[in-house]
Design a protein around this motif. Structure first.
Motif, PDB file in Angstrom:
ATOM      1  N   GLU A  94       7.813 -29.073 -10.348  1.00 48.88           N
ATOM      2  CA  GLU A  94       9.192 -28.809  -9.920  1.00 48.88           C
ATOM      3  C   GLU A  94      10.066 -30.047 -10.091  1.00 48.88           C
ATOM      4  N   GLY A  95      11.122 -29.925 -10.901  1.00 48.92           N
ATOM      5  CA  GLY A  95      12.124 -30.965 -10.979  1.00 48.92           C
ATOM      6  C   GLY A  95      12.071 -31.814 -12.236  1.00 48.92           C
TER       7      GLY A  95
ATOM      8  N   ARG B 171       9.799 -26.947 -14.131  1.00 51.18           N
ATOM      9  CA  ARG B 171      10.924 -26.084 -13.773  1.00 51.18           C
ATOM     10  C   ARG B 171      12.134 -27.001 -13.541  1.00 51.18           C
TER      11      ARG B 171
ATOM     12  N   GLU C  33      17.127 -23.241 -11.667  1.00 49.77           N
ATOM     13  CA  GLU C  33      16.860 -21.934 -11.098  1.00 49.77           C
ATOM     14  C   GLU C  33      16.744 -20.871 -12.182  1.00 49.77           C
TER      15      GLU C  33
END
Length: 348
Positions: free
Chosen positions: A319-320, A343, A346
Motif C-alpha cells: 500500500e502506497g 496500490r 483508490e
C-alpha cells in the motif's frame, strides 16, 4: 507537505542516482508537481496499481542493454493499471481502466495511446493485467511453449517457482503433461508450489544439499530449464540437462545487483562444452520485442485457463507509492511472495 494522492498534486518517484550494487531508498526521490492537462490526442491517467518487476533494476543502470536506461531525475519506469480521468483521444473515455507501459512510478500521467491497452469499464480484477494476464504471464507462456517446447512426460525445471513467471511456467508445464520441478527460497514457498500450484517437487535453494535434492527430484534429468535466476541454481541444473534440452533465458535475477563477476572458477568453458556435446538450445528473448504480435493469442488462452481454475495466481499488494523503493529492493532479494504490486491510488 502532504504527498498523499489527491486531486491537486502529482507525486513522482524519480531516479535520483544510479545504484552500486543493491538499490536503496537514496537512489529515488519523491517529488510533487502539478497534475498535467491533456491536449488534443491525449488522455490523463490516474495510477491505481504499479507493477514491480526485476527488469527495472537493469533500467536503473547505464550499462548497454536492450532498452534505454532511465535518465537521472526522470520518473522511474514501470507497468501500471490506471483510470482515465479525462480523454481527448479516440477509443478512450473517462472512467475506462487501462494498462500502460509509459506512466511509471507516479500518480498522474499523460498518454497519447502509445503502449496503452483499454481494459474496459469494469474488469473483474484489474491488477491481473500486471501479472498473469500481463507481461509476467506472457513471458512465462511464450518462453516455455515457443522456446522450451515441452513434450508430454518431459521434466521442466524453473527457479523462482512462486514468482509470477515461475509459478505460471510450472503450471503450464503440468497442463502439457510434464513433470514440473521448482526451485524457491524457503520451506513455505516450496510447500505452496507443491500443494497449491501442483508442482511435482520444489527444492529450497537455501538448503545445504541443494544440488543433491535437485538431482533426486529429477531422476530422468531435465529437458527444459526455464532460466530466470542464474547463479547457484544454474550450477545445480547444468549437470542434469539431458541431450537436446532447451533453456529459455528470460532473466538472471541473482546477478542484477552484482558489481563484479562471481567468485570461483570460470564456468564458461563448461557451459560451452555442454552446449556442444549435449546439443543444448539456449535462447534469450525480450517478450514484447519478440512476441508482441502474439499477445492476443496468449491473452485468450490464459484467460480461459484462469477462468476454468486451471491456473492459480498469487499476488502481494503493497500500500502506497512511497513504499515502492523498499518493496522493490526486497523483491530483488526474494522477499516477495507472488506477483508484487503497489496500490498507488483508490480503485474508484
Amino acid at each position: 507537505m502532504d504527498l498523499n494522492q489527491s486531486s491537486e498534486h502529482n507525486r513522482r518517484l524519480v531516479l535520483a542516482s544510479r545504484p552500486e550494487g543493491a538499490p536503496g531508498s537514496d537512489n529515488f526521490r519523491l517529488e510533487q508537481s502539478e497534475i498535467p492537462q491533456p491536449g488534443e490526442g491525449q488522455v490523463l491517467l490516474r495510477t491505481v496499481f504499479l507493477s514491480l518487476d526485476p527488469y527495472m533494476r537493469g533500467r536503473m543502470s547505464d550499462a548497454p542493454s536492450y532498452a534505454e536506461p532511465v535518465a537521472i531525475d526522470d520518473v522511474m519506469v514501470g507497468g501500471t493499471v490506471n483510470r482515465v480521468m479525462e480523454s481527448r483521444l479516440d477509443g478512450f473515455a473517462e472512467g475506462d481502466w487501462v494498462l500502460s507501459y509509459t506512466c511509471g512510478w507516479q500518480d498522474y500521467a499523460l498518454s497519447d495511446g502509445t503502449m496503452l491497452i483499454n481494459l474496459g469499464k469494469d474488469p473483474k480484477q484489474p491488477s491481473l493485467a500486471l501479472g498473469l494476464l500481463g507481461m509476467p504471464g506472457f513471458t512465462a507462456y511464450m518462453g516455455l511453449l515457443d522456446i522450451g517446447a515441452p513434450k508430454e512426460n518431459e521434466t521442466v525445471a524453473v527457479a523462482a517457482a512462486t514468482g509470477p513467471v515461475g509459478a505460471t511456467v510450472g503450471q503450464i508445464a503440468k497442463l502439457k503433461g510434464c513433470r514440473a520441478v521448482g526451485v524457491a527460497g524457503g520451506p513455505e514457498k516450496c510447500r505452496f508450489a507443491v500443494e497449491e500450484l501442483g508442482f511435482d517437487a520444489c527444492i529450497d535453494h537455501y538448503a545445504s544439499d541443494f544440488d543433491q535434492q535437485l538431482a533426486s527430484a529429477c531422476p530422468d534429468g531435465i529437458d527444459v530449464y526455464y532460466e530466470n535466476v542464474g547463479g547457484k541454481v544454474l550450477d545445480g541444473v547444468l549437470p542434469l540437462l539431458n541431450t537436446g534440452a532447451r533453456v529459455p533465458v528470460c532473466g538472471l535475477v541473482s546477478q542484477y545487483n552484482a558489481t563484479n563477476l562471481p567468485e570461483g572458477p570460470d564456468r564458461l568453458g563448461l557451459l560451452m562444452g555442454m552446449i556442444l556435446t549435449k546439443r543444448l538450445k539456449m535462447q534469450g528473448f525480450i517478450i514484447f520485442d519478440d512476441y508482441g504480435h502474439r499477445y492476443d493469442e496468449f491473452y485468450q488462452q490464459m484467460s480461459d485457463w484462469y477462468a476454468k481454475g486451471k491456473i492459480k495466481y498469487r499476488e502481494q499488494i503493497v500500500e502506497g507509492l512511497e513504499q515502492a523503493p523498499e518493496a522493490f529492493a526486497g523483491m530483488l532479494e526474494g522477499k516477495n511472495f507472488g506477483k508484487l504490486v503497489v496500490r498507488v491510488g483508490e480503485d474508484g
